[in-house]
Enzyme design. Structure first.
Site, PDB file in Angstrom:
ATOM      1  N   ARG A  66      11.218   3.836   3.896  1.00 39.45           N
ATOM      2  CA  ARG A  66      10.803   2.814   4.874  1.00 39.45           C
ATOM      3  C   ARG A  66      12.050   2.049   5.303  1.00 39.45           C
ATOM      4  O   ARG A  66      12.845   1.622   4.448  1.00 39.45           O
ATOM      5  CB  ARG A  66       9.769   1.855   4.302  1.00 39.45           C
TER       6      ARG A  66
ATOM      7  N   ARG B 195       0.805  -1.222   0.000  1.00 38.96           N
ATOM      8  CA  ARG B 195       0.000   0.000   0.000  1.00 38.96           C
ATOM      9  C   ARG B 195       0.838   1.274   0.000  1.00 38.96           C
ATOM     10  O   ARG B 195       0.598   2.187  -0.788  1.00 38.96           O
ATOM     11  CB  ARG B 195      -0.913   0.048   1.244  1.00 38.96           C
ATOM     12  N   THR B 196       1.795   1.342   0.922  1.00 38.02           N
ATOM     13  CA  THR B 196       2.486   2.616   1.118  1.00 38.02           C
ATOM     14  C   THR B 196       3.295   2.987  -0.124  1.00 38.02           C
ATOM     15  O   THR B 196       3.228   4.118  -0.617  1.00 38.02           O
ATOM     16  CB  THR B 196       3.386   2.538   2.364  1.00 38.02           C
TER      17      THR B 196
ATOM     18  N   LYS C 233      26.436  -3.728   0.440  1.00 41.73           N
ATOM     19  CA  LYS C 233      27.911  -3.667   0.537  1.00 41.73           C
ATOM     20  C   LYS C 233      28.356  -2.997   1.828  1.00 41.73           C
ATOM     21  O   LYS C 233      29.549  -2.770   2.031  1.00 41.73           O
ATOM     22  CB  LYS C 233      28.470  -2.872  -0.650  1.00 41.73           C
TER      23      LYS C 233
ATOM     24  N   HIS D 118       4.463   5.437  11.814  1.00 45.44           N
ATOM     25  CA  HIS D 118       4.038   5.405  10.409  1.00 45.44           C
ATOM     26  C   HIS D 118       3.113   6.615  10.218  1.00 45.44           C
ATOM     27  O   HIS D 118       1.893   6.483  10.159  1.00 45.44           O
ATOM     28  CB  HIS D 118       3.303   4.089  10.141  1.00 45.44           C
TER      29      HIS D 118
HETATM   30  N1   CP Z   1      -0.424  -0.272   5.874  1.00 45.68           N
HETATM   31  C1   CP Z   1       0.795  -0.448   5.323  1.00 45.68           C
HETATM   32  O1   CP Z   1       1.773   0.205   5.703  1.00 45.68           O
HETATM   33  O2   CP Z   1       0.836  -1.375   4.327  1.00 45.68           O
HETATM   34  P1   CP Z   1       2.135  -1.790   3.494  1.00 45.68           P
HETATM   35  O3   CP Z   1       3.103  -2.435   4.471  1.00 45.68           O
HETATM   36  O4   CP Z   1       1.652  -2.727   2.441  1.00 45.68           O
HETATM   37  O5   CP Z   1       2.745  -0.537   2.925  1.00 45.68           O
END
Ligand code: CP
Length: 318
Positions: free
Chosen positions: A117, A66-67, A96, A145
């Site tokens: 991320r 999603r993100t 590396k 998040h």
């Molecule tokens: N909700 C969420 O962060 O989903 P993903 O890990 O698929 O990005």
């Protein structure tokens, strides 16, 4: 084909608009971003591509559906372009031994914004210190998040019409679940909300978030009684037990399947309430409840597009 990209602009000393965690998001910014997101959803604010000629790097050291897709779709819909490292742990020079700081400093010389991320708490903040362009966190391990919390607020407002005077149950793995940690803090920016933290012993909300909630006088109730808490909620926010964050598979097995929303459990939720989940789900929501109008999680995921358009526009527009 015409190349629509321009050269990276000269770096200026204007403060960069990083979004590295909920601490960076006050109520005014929430309202600004949610209003902008609503404009994008209604089609009244797409304009002529506000990020045309701008380039975004999405750098993911952890898996995502999603993100990453919603940020990339958002950037394209705003007229910009994207460079993506979808498996940066193995497919970038991290393999590396390059440090996150060095990687971000280098990448920020090529692009106008970075979505990151990373598995380590605080990674987005470290990246922001190394970057010459805005850094937006897409999740830092079991930390936070922030853009998920923004899209969660957008969903609650759209579904229930307000962000205050709500009784919100956050259920599941609150110790490792970064989405609920961020959401609890952003809900505390609004008046009259009650948070019901529903977790088994050992997976409760950690002290850092509880301390921040206490400092602003947020009403918090903690319980392990999942079905008992549900009948008085406006929002049930269910989460996955985060298998990848446990020290051993045996420890995870102690919690697997502990709270499951079945049709019977959903029957305890008030008719006006909604069931949310950041997704992915594993087995904690039975797919038979997907057809119930209160099951909002796929609508919630879709809302990520509008909210991330608003975030990118805020962080990256000239
Ligand atoms: N909700 C969420 O962060 O989903 P993903 O890990 O698929 O990005």
């Amino acid at each position: 084909m015409r190349d629509t990209l321009t050269a990276p602009p000269a770096r200026t000393r204007v403060p960069l608009r990083h979004l590295t965690g909920p601490h960076a998001i006050d109520r005014a910014l929430i309202e600004q971003l949610l209003a902008r997101a609503a404009g994008f959803e209604k089609g009244t604010e797409s304009g002529a591509g506000p990020l045309q000629g701008r380039l975004l790097a999405t750098v993911f050291y952890e898996p995502s559906t999603r993100t990453r897709f919603s940020f990339e779709a958002a950037m394209h819909r705003l007229g910009g372009q994207v460079l993506s490292a979808e498996n940066a742990t193995r497919a970038s020079s991290a393999a590396k031994g390059e440090s996150l700081e060095d990687a971000i400093q280098v990448i920020s010389g090529y692009v106008d914004g970075i979505v990151l991320r990373h598995p380590e708490v605080g990674a987005a903040e470290r990246a922001a210190h190394a970057a010459q362009v805005p850094v937006i966190s897409a999740g830092d391990g079991p930390g936070h998040h922030p853009t998920q919390a923004l899209l969660d607020l957008y969903t609650i407002k759209k579904e229930l019409g307000r962000l205050d005077h709500l009784r919100v149950g956050l259920a599941g793995d609150l110790r490792h679940g970064r989405t609920v940690r961020s959401l609890a803090l952003l809900l505390s920016r609004f008046s009259g909300n009650q948070l019901v933290l529903i977790a088994p012993p050992g997976l409760g909300m950690r002290e850092d978030v509880l301390g921040s909630l206490g400092q602003v006088g947020q009403v918090v109730e903690e319980t392990a009684d999942f079905t008992g808490a549900i009948p008085r909620l406006d929002v049930l926010y269910q989460t996955r037990i985060q298998a990848e964050r446990f020290a051993s598979p045996q420890e995870y097995e102690r919690y697997r399947g502990i709270y499951v929303v079945t049709a019977e459990v959903l029957g305890r939720l008030p008719e006006h309430a909604i069931l949310m989940h950041p997704l992915p789900r594993v087995a904690e929501i039975d797919p038979v409840v997907d057809a119930d109008p209160r099951a909002a999680y796929f609508r919630q995921a879709r809302n990520g597009l509008w909210v991330r358009m608003a975030v990118l526009d805020w962080a990256m527009a000239r």
